[in-house]
Design an enzyme around this catalytic site. Sequence first.
Site, PDB file in Angstrom:
ATOM      1  N   TYR A 148     -14.634  -0.062   9.465  1.00  0.00           N
ATOM      2  CA  TYR A 148     -13.196   0.179   9.598  1.00  0.00           C
ATOM      3  C   TYR A 148     -12.752  -0.023  11.043  1.00  0.00           C
ATOM      4  O   TYR A 148     -11.777  -0.725  11.319  1.00  0.00           O
ATOM      5  CB  TYR A 148     -12.886   1.599   9.130  1.00  0.00           C
ATOM      6  CG  TYR A 148     -11.438   2.005   9.230  1.00  0.00           C
ATOM      7  CD1 TYR A 148     -10.458   1.371   8.471  1.00  0.00           C
ATOM      8  CD2 TYR A 148     -11.040   3.052  10.070  1.00  0.00           C
ATOM      9  CE1 TYR A 148      -9.129   1.758   8.548  1.00  0.00           C
ATOM     10  CE2 TYR A 148      -9.720   3.440  10.143  1.00  0.00           C
ATOM     11  CZ  TYR A 148      -8.772   2.797   9.384  1.00  0.00           C
ATOM     12  OH  TYR A 148      -7.454   3.180   9.461  1.00  0.00           O
TER      13      TYR A 148
ATOM     14  N   LYS B 290     -10.303  -2.909  12.639  1.00  0.00           N
ATOM     15  CA  LYS B 290      -9.078  -2.546  13.357  1.00  0.00           C
ATOM     16  C   LYS B 290      -9.072  -3.121  14.772  1.00  0.00           C
ATOM     17  O   LYS B 290      -8.038  -3.591  15.261  1.00  0.00           O
ATOM     18  CB  LYS B 290      -8.916  -1.024  13.400  1.00  0.00           C
ATOM     19  CG  LYS B 290      -8.542  -0.400  12.066  1.00  0.00           C
ATOM     20  CD  LYS B 290      -7.207  -0.915  11.555  1.00  0.00           C
ATOM     21  CE  LYS B 290      -6.761  -0.225  10.289  1.00  0.00           C
ATOM     22  NZ  LYS B 290      -5.476  -0.759   9.762  1.00  0.00           N
TER      23      LYS B 290
ATOM     24  N   ASP C 257      -1.851  -7.208  -5.099  1.00  0.00           N
ATOM     25  CA  ASP C 257      -3.134  -7.192  -4.412  1.00  0.00           C
ATOM     26  C   ASP C 257      -2.921  -7.971  -3.123  1.00  0.00           C
ATOM     27  O   ASP C 257      -2.594  -9.160  -3.155  1.00  0.00           O
ATOM     28  CB  ASP C 257      -4.206  -7.852  -5.283  1.00  0.00           C
ATOM     29  CG  ASP C 257      -5.577  -7.898  -4.613  1.00  0.00           C
ATOM     30  OD1 ASP C 257      -5.667  -7.663  -3.391  1.00  0.00           O
ATOM     31  OD2 ASP C 257      -6.558  -8.198  -5.307  1.00  0.00           O
ATOM     32  N   ILE C 258      -3.079  -7.320  -1.970  1.00  0.00           N
ATOM     33  CA  ILE C 258      -2.755  -7.951  -0.700  1.00  0.00           C
ATOM     34  C   ILE C 258      -3.599  -9.199  -0.446  1.00  0.00           C
ATOM     35  O   ILE C 258      -3.230 -10.063   0.359  1.00  0.00           O
ATOM     36  CB  ILE C 258      -2.923  -6.944   0.474  1.00  0.00           C
ATOM     37  CG1 ILE C 258      -2.444  -7.554   1.796  1.00  0.00           C
ATOM     38  CG2 ILE C 258      -4.362  -6.479   0.580  1.00  0.00           C
ATOM     39  CD1 ILE C 258      -1.043  -8.102   1.773  1.00  0.00           C
TER      40      ILE C 258
ATOM     41  N   GLY D 148      -0.433   5.011  -0.850  1.00  0.00           N
ATOM     42  CA  GLY D 148      -1.425   5.696  -0.029  1.00  0.00           C
ATOM     43  C   GLY D 148      -0.867   6.904   0.696  1.00  0.00           C
ATOM     44  O   GLY D 148       0.306   7.269   0.558  1.00  0.00           O
ATOM     45  N   GLN D 149      -1.724   7.512   1.507  1.00  0.00           N
ATOM     46  CA  GLN D 149      -1.378   8.740   2.212  1.00  0.00           C
ATOM     47  C   GLN D 149      -0.148   8.566   3.091  1.00  0.00           C
ATOM     48  O   GLN D 149       0.730   9.423   3.130  1.00  0.00           O
ATOM     49  CB  GLN D 149      -2.573   9.198   3.063  1.00  0.00           C
ATOM     50  CG  GLN D 149      -2.377  10.549   3.740  1.00  0.00           C
ATOM     51  CD  GLN D 149      -3.537  10.899   4.661  1.00  0.00           C
ATOM     52  OE1 GLN D 149      -4.317  10.030   5.066  1.00  0.00           O
ATOM     53  NE2 GLN D 149      -3.666  12.167   5.007  1.00  0.00           N
TER      54      GLN D 149
ATOM     55  N   GLY E 276       0.830  -1.200   0.000  1.00  0.00           N
ATOM     56  CA  GLY E 276       0.000   0.000   0.000  1.00  0.00           C
ATOM     57  C   GLY E 276       0.861   1.245   0.000  1.00  0.00           C
ATOM     58  O   GLY E 276       0.533   2.257   0.617  1.00  0.00           O
TER      59      GLY E 276
END
Length: 342
Positions: free
Chosen positions: A173, A177, A83-84, A44-45, A41
């Site tokens: 989400y 988590k 792709d994870i 990403g941010q 990833g």
Amino acid sequence: MRKSNFQISAFLITFAKVVKNSKALLIFIMYNKEDKILIIGAGGQIGIELTQELSLLYGSSNVIASDLKPIPGLENNPFERLDILDKETLLNIVKKHGIRQVYLLAALLSATGEQNPMFAWKLNMEGLFNVLDLAKEKHIDKVYWPSSIAVFGPTTPRVNTPQYTVMEPSTVYGISKQAGERWCEWYHNKFGVDVRSLRYPGLIGWKSAPGGGTTDYAVHIFHEALKNQKYECFLSANTALPMMHMEDAIRATIEIMHAPTENIKIRGSYNLAGISFTPEQIASEIKKHIPDFTISYKPDFRQAIADSWPQSIEDISSQTDWGWKPKYDLDSLVENMLQNLA
């Protein structure tokens, strides 16, 4: 990096930061030149900035970036399309590059996840299992997996939320988590997996676009302030949330990964605090630099998400266990963002 090397590497990083000495950084890179890191990833941010920072420490050739497509700005790093959810390709990449550390950043965030809950659960959970299994099977030595303040919920104490408290998340989400934290702890206790994690607050950086999170207004507001001198916020004026400059978050991530194993006493996820503010407060600070800036408010579905999260975080465990200390307050964060985005 082997377990016996943690204290030496942590010392070298600290020394390099204190003296700002390129030779110290060179020593660190040479010392760790056999370590190979995979960022999943990386586009990403968090991923872009973390990849860049780790490349300074380990050398670009030793930090492999992976995502669904190539990543502008990371051309100096080896890249793997991944792709994870594809466990076989993940294992092949680990073997191909001799990966020893994995930073798993691929996830569907809070606001986006509410629009596609089943895929969010699948991506966030199966991706974690795929990486934890690599560590269990001794293909890799160490795992970093980020958690979030989304693990907390409306029944959690909202001011100075403690490390151990009621956790009843109200988003997919957050649910993923919270479950992930327990699985990380279980893999550590059952199989000795060296997994480390931080509960990120809202992250604010200028190098990448917002990624679909509820706290992303605090990034978007700067772009709109500079472009249009106005911003319509999807949260109410007095919605206080924990936030952090991306630079602090990246530094915290690297510091916890280089802390001696015996210092990491929490294998679920550590609270991590920076600053807390409301949309009204950050708008007021921006107006000091852009006097004509105005803000209006039109709360949407993300307001309910924000209202279920803490207003501020207590992170004594991070401070005492591995020495965490943030750099940015609201004034310096706003100044830094405007300077770099202008």
